[in-house]
Structure formats: structure tokens, C-alpha cells
Design a protein around this motif. Structure first.
Motif, PDB file in Angstrom:
ATOM      1  N   THR A   1       7.988   9.162   4.507  1.00 31.89           N
ATOM      2  CA  THR A   1       7.044   9.078   3.393  1.00 31.89           C
ATOM      3  C   THR A   1       7.007  10.359   2.561  1.00 31.89           C
ATOM      4  O   THR A   1       7.154  10.301   1.329  1.00 31.89           O
ATOM      5  N   PRO A   2       6.822  11.552   3.176  1.00 29.92           N
ATOM      6  CA  PRO A   2       6.883  12.785   2.378  1.00 29.92           C
ATOM      7  C   PRO A   2       8.223  12.967   1.666  1.00 29.92           C
ATOM      8  O   PRO A   2       8.263  13.468   0.540  1.00 29.92           O
ATOM      9  N   ALA A   3       9.308  12.552   2.314  1.00 30.29           N
ATOM     10  CA  ALA A   3      10.630  12.670   1.678  1.00 30.29           C
ATOM     11  C   ALA A   3      10.719  11.781   0.452  1.00 30.29           C
ATOM     12  O   ALA A   3      11.263  12.184  -0.586  1.00 30.29           O
ATOM     13  N   GLY A   4      10.190  10.566   0.548  1.00 28.43           N
ATOM     14  CA  GLY A   4      10.190   9.659  -0.598  1.00 28.43           C
ATOM     15  C   GLY A   4       9.375  10.204  -1.754  1.00 28.43           C
ATOM     16  O   GLY A   4       9.811  10.169  -2.912  1.00 28.43           O
TER      17      GLY A   4
ATOM     18  N   ILE B   1       0.834  -1.206   0.000  1.00 29.62           N
ATOM     19  CA  ILE B   1       0.000   0.000   0.000  1.00 29.62           C
ATOM     20  C   ILE B   1       0.865   1.251   0.000  1.00 29.62           C
ATOM     21  O   ILE B   1       0.601   2.216  -0.725  1.00 29.62           O
ATOM     22  N   LEU B   2       1.926   1.231   0.806  1.00 27.62           N
ATOM     23  CA  LEU B   2       2.819   2.381   0.870  1.00 27.62           C
ATOM     24  C   LEU B   2       3.558   2.580  -0.452  1.00 27.62           C
ATOM     25  O   LEU B   2       3.718   3.714  -0.926  1.00 27.62           O
TER      26      LEU B   2
ATOM     27  N   TYR C   1      14.005   1.948   1.288  1.00 34.58           N
ATOM     28  CA  TYR C   1      14.325   1.279   2.554  1.00 34.58           C
ATOM     29  C   TYR C   1      15.807   1.409   2.877  1.00 34.58           C
ATOM     30  O   TYR C   1      16.188   1.705   4.015  1.00 34.58           O
ATOM     31  N   SER C   2      16.643   1.202   1.879  1.00 33.11           N
ATOM     32  CA  SER C   2      18.093   1.236   2.122  1.00 33.11           C
ATOM     33  C   SER C   2      18.596   2.635   2.437  1.00 33.11           C
ATOM     34  O   SER C   2      19.594   2.799   3.143  1.00 33.11           O
ATOM     35  N   VAL C   3      17.907   3.672   1.921  1.00 28.01           N
ATOM     36  CA  VAL C   3      18.381   5.047   2.106  1.00 28.01           C
ATOM     37  C   VAL C   3      17.759   5.707   3.340  1.00 28.01           C
ATOM     38  O   VAL C   3      18.466   6.305   4.163  1.00 28.01           O
ATOM     39  N   ILE C   4      16.428   5.591   3.488  1.00 28.61           N
ATOM     40  CA  ILE C   4      15.757   6.287   4.599  1.00 28.61           C
ATOM     41  C   ILE C   4      14.900   5.342   5.438  1.00 28.61           C
ATOM     42  O   ILE C   4      14.037   5.788   6.191  1.00 28.61           O
ATOM     43  N   ALA C   5      15.134   4.041   5.296  1.00 31.65           N
ATOM     44  CA  ALA C   5      14.473   3.024   6.130  1.00 31.65           C
ATOM     45  C   ALA C   5      12.949   3.073   6.041  1.00 31.65           C
ATOM     46  O   ALA C   5      12.247   2.795   7.017  1.00 31.65           O
ATOM     47  N   LEU C   6      12.441   3.432   4.867  1.00 34.43           N
ATOM     48  CA  LEU C   6      10.992   3.461   4.666  1.00 34.43           C
ATOM     49  C   LEU C   6      10.506   2.044   4.368  1.00 34.43           C
ATOM     50  O   LEU C   6      11.028   1.366   3.481  1.00 34.43           O
ATOM     51  N   GLN C   7       9.494   1.599   5.087  1.00 30.81           N
ATOM     52  CA  GLN C   7       9.054   0.212   4.983  1.00 30.81           C
ATOM     53  C   GLN C   7       8.005   0.028   3.893  1.00 30.81           C
ATOM     54  O   GLN C   7       6.849  -0.322   4.142  1.00 30.81           O
ATOM     55  N   GLU C   8       8.448   0.288   2.635  1.00 30.49           N
ATOM     56  CA  GLU C   8       7.580   0.007   1.497  1.00 30.49           C
ATOM     57  C   GLU C   8       7.634  -1.504   1.221  1.00 30.49           C
ATOM     58  O   GLU C   8       8.034  -2.264   2.092  1.00 30.49           O
TER      59      GLU C   8
END
Length: 219
Positions: A84-87, A21-22, A160-167
């Protein structure tokens, strides 16, 4: 075999679905914004105003030739945004430049006589661009736009690797803490790969059918 079957738990698919979803959220928002901003930049670069042309050219050429990973890292650190906003921001910045060049290619492929014909019918330059030029340009470059959309969806795995976002890909990395046997790891990556394939193949298939439909309608 039993260890692989442990993957098929509601908790596992809950983590994967949240990641999916993300991924789709980030991709959709950044793609829509990129098409809008990319269209504006393409028009500016093809226009006669030297200042607008200069601004759009610098943006497109600079952004396109800097890796997207660097934009993600820069946006996250410099603007101190949440993940999330950064991505979304980073992908919009980078993809806008790519979309601008794709759309500009579509604009350049059209016969300039259509603009003259529109003016002779009383249309303004804005109306000609909105109702005549852009629809035809988008039709011509639809495959390239779809290709860029697929690239965006796949490249969200960088987050995920750059900002640890759990997509979607990040979700698989989180699950590695639970399932670390070799068979489980291969099975988990296989599930993630299949999800990416289904989404991107569906998008590509739809674009081919749509392009074929437009060709038949034009005949």
C-alpha cells in the motif's frame, strides 16, 4: 443463471468493498499529495531561480516520460516498502509530474498584470500567489485536473499485476478463484466496470457543474 446469482453473496461484496476502499484510499492520498507537490514544482519551474527551475524541469520531464508501471515496480523493490505505501508513493511520484505541468499551464494562462496590481496594493509575492494567482489558475485547469484524477483511479488497477495489491481490480482477480465459469467471469468484470464508471462519471459530472458555477459567478 444460477451460477451468476452465486456472485451476489455477502462474502463477494465484502471482498469487492474492501478492494474499493483501498482503491479510493490510494487514489485520494496520492492525488492530494500530487496536487501539493505539483503546485510547488509548477511555481519553481515558472520562477526566476535557475537552480529551482532546473531541478523542477528535470523531475517533471524525466518522471513524465517513464511509465508509471516502472515507478511502481521500482519503488516496491528499491525502497522495500509494503504494497500500500509503495502504491501511494509510486502514484504520487508519477502524478506529481503530470499535475505540475497542468498547473503550470494554468499559471501561464494568467495575465501578468495581476501580479503588478497585487504588488501595488501592498501584497507580497507569496500572498499574490496564494490568494490571487493560484485560485484563478486552478479554475482554468480544473477539467485537466479532474481528467488526471480519473486516470489515477483507473490506473490503480496496475497495482495488482505489479505488486499484488488487492485494490478493486485485484479483488476481482481474487474472486476468480471462486467463480471461474464464463458467465460468472463476465458478470464479475461487469460489476467492477460499473463501479469504476459510477465513481469516475460522478467525479466528471461534479467538475462540470463546478466549472459552470464558477463561470456564472465570474460573469
Amino acid at each position: 443463471m444460477e451460477s451468476i446469482l452465486e456472485l451476489f453473496k455477502p462474502s463477494t461484496f465484502s471482498v469487492i468493498s474492501n478492494g474499493l476502499i483501498l482503491t479510493l484510499k490510494i487514489s485520494l492520498i496520492s492525488i492530494v499529495l500530487s496536487i501539493v507537490f505539483g503546485t510547488i514544482l509548477a511555481i519553481m519551474r515558472n520562477g526566476k531561480n535557475p537552480i529551482f527551475k532546473w531541478i523542477s524541469t528535470i523531475y517533471i520531464e524525466f518522471v513524465r516520460n517513464v511509465p508509471n508501471l516502472l515507478w511502481i515496480f521500482t519503488v516496491f523493490l528499491v525502497f522495500q516498502m509494503k504494497s500500500t505505501p509503495a502504491g501511494i508513493t509510486a502514484f504520487t511520484i508519477f502524478t506529481t509530474a503530470a499535475m505540475a505541468e497542468i498547473i503550470r499551464g494554468g499559471l501561464n494562462s494568467l495575465d501578468h498584470g495581476q501580479t503588478e496590481a497585487g504588488l501595488s496594493q501592498g501584497f507580497t509575492q507569496f500572498q499574490i500567489m496564494i490568494y490571487i494567482v493560484l485560485p484563478q489558475a486552478f479554475r482554468k485547469v480544473l477539467p485537466s485536473i479532474i481528467s488526471q484524477i480519473v486516470t489515477v483511479i483507473k490506473d490503480t488497477s496496475f497495482l495488482y499485476s505489479v505488486i499484488a495489491l488487492q485494490e478493486l481490480f485485484g479483488a476481482s482477480q481474487i474472486l476468480m478463484g471462486r467463480y471461474f465459469e464464463a458467465g460468472q467471469v463476465f458478470a464479475l468484470y461487469g460489476i467492477i466496470a460499473i463501479i469504476y464508471f459510477i465513481i469516475n462519471f460522478a467525479i466528471s459530472s461534479f467538475s462540470r457543474k463546478l466549472a459552470k458555477k464558477w463561470e456564472q459567478a465570474a460573469e
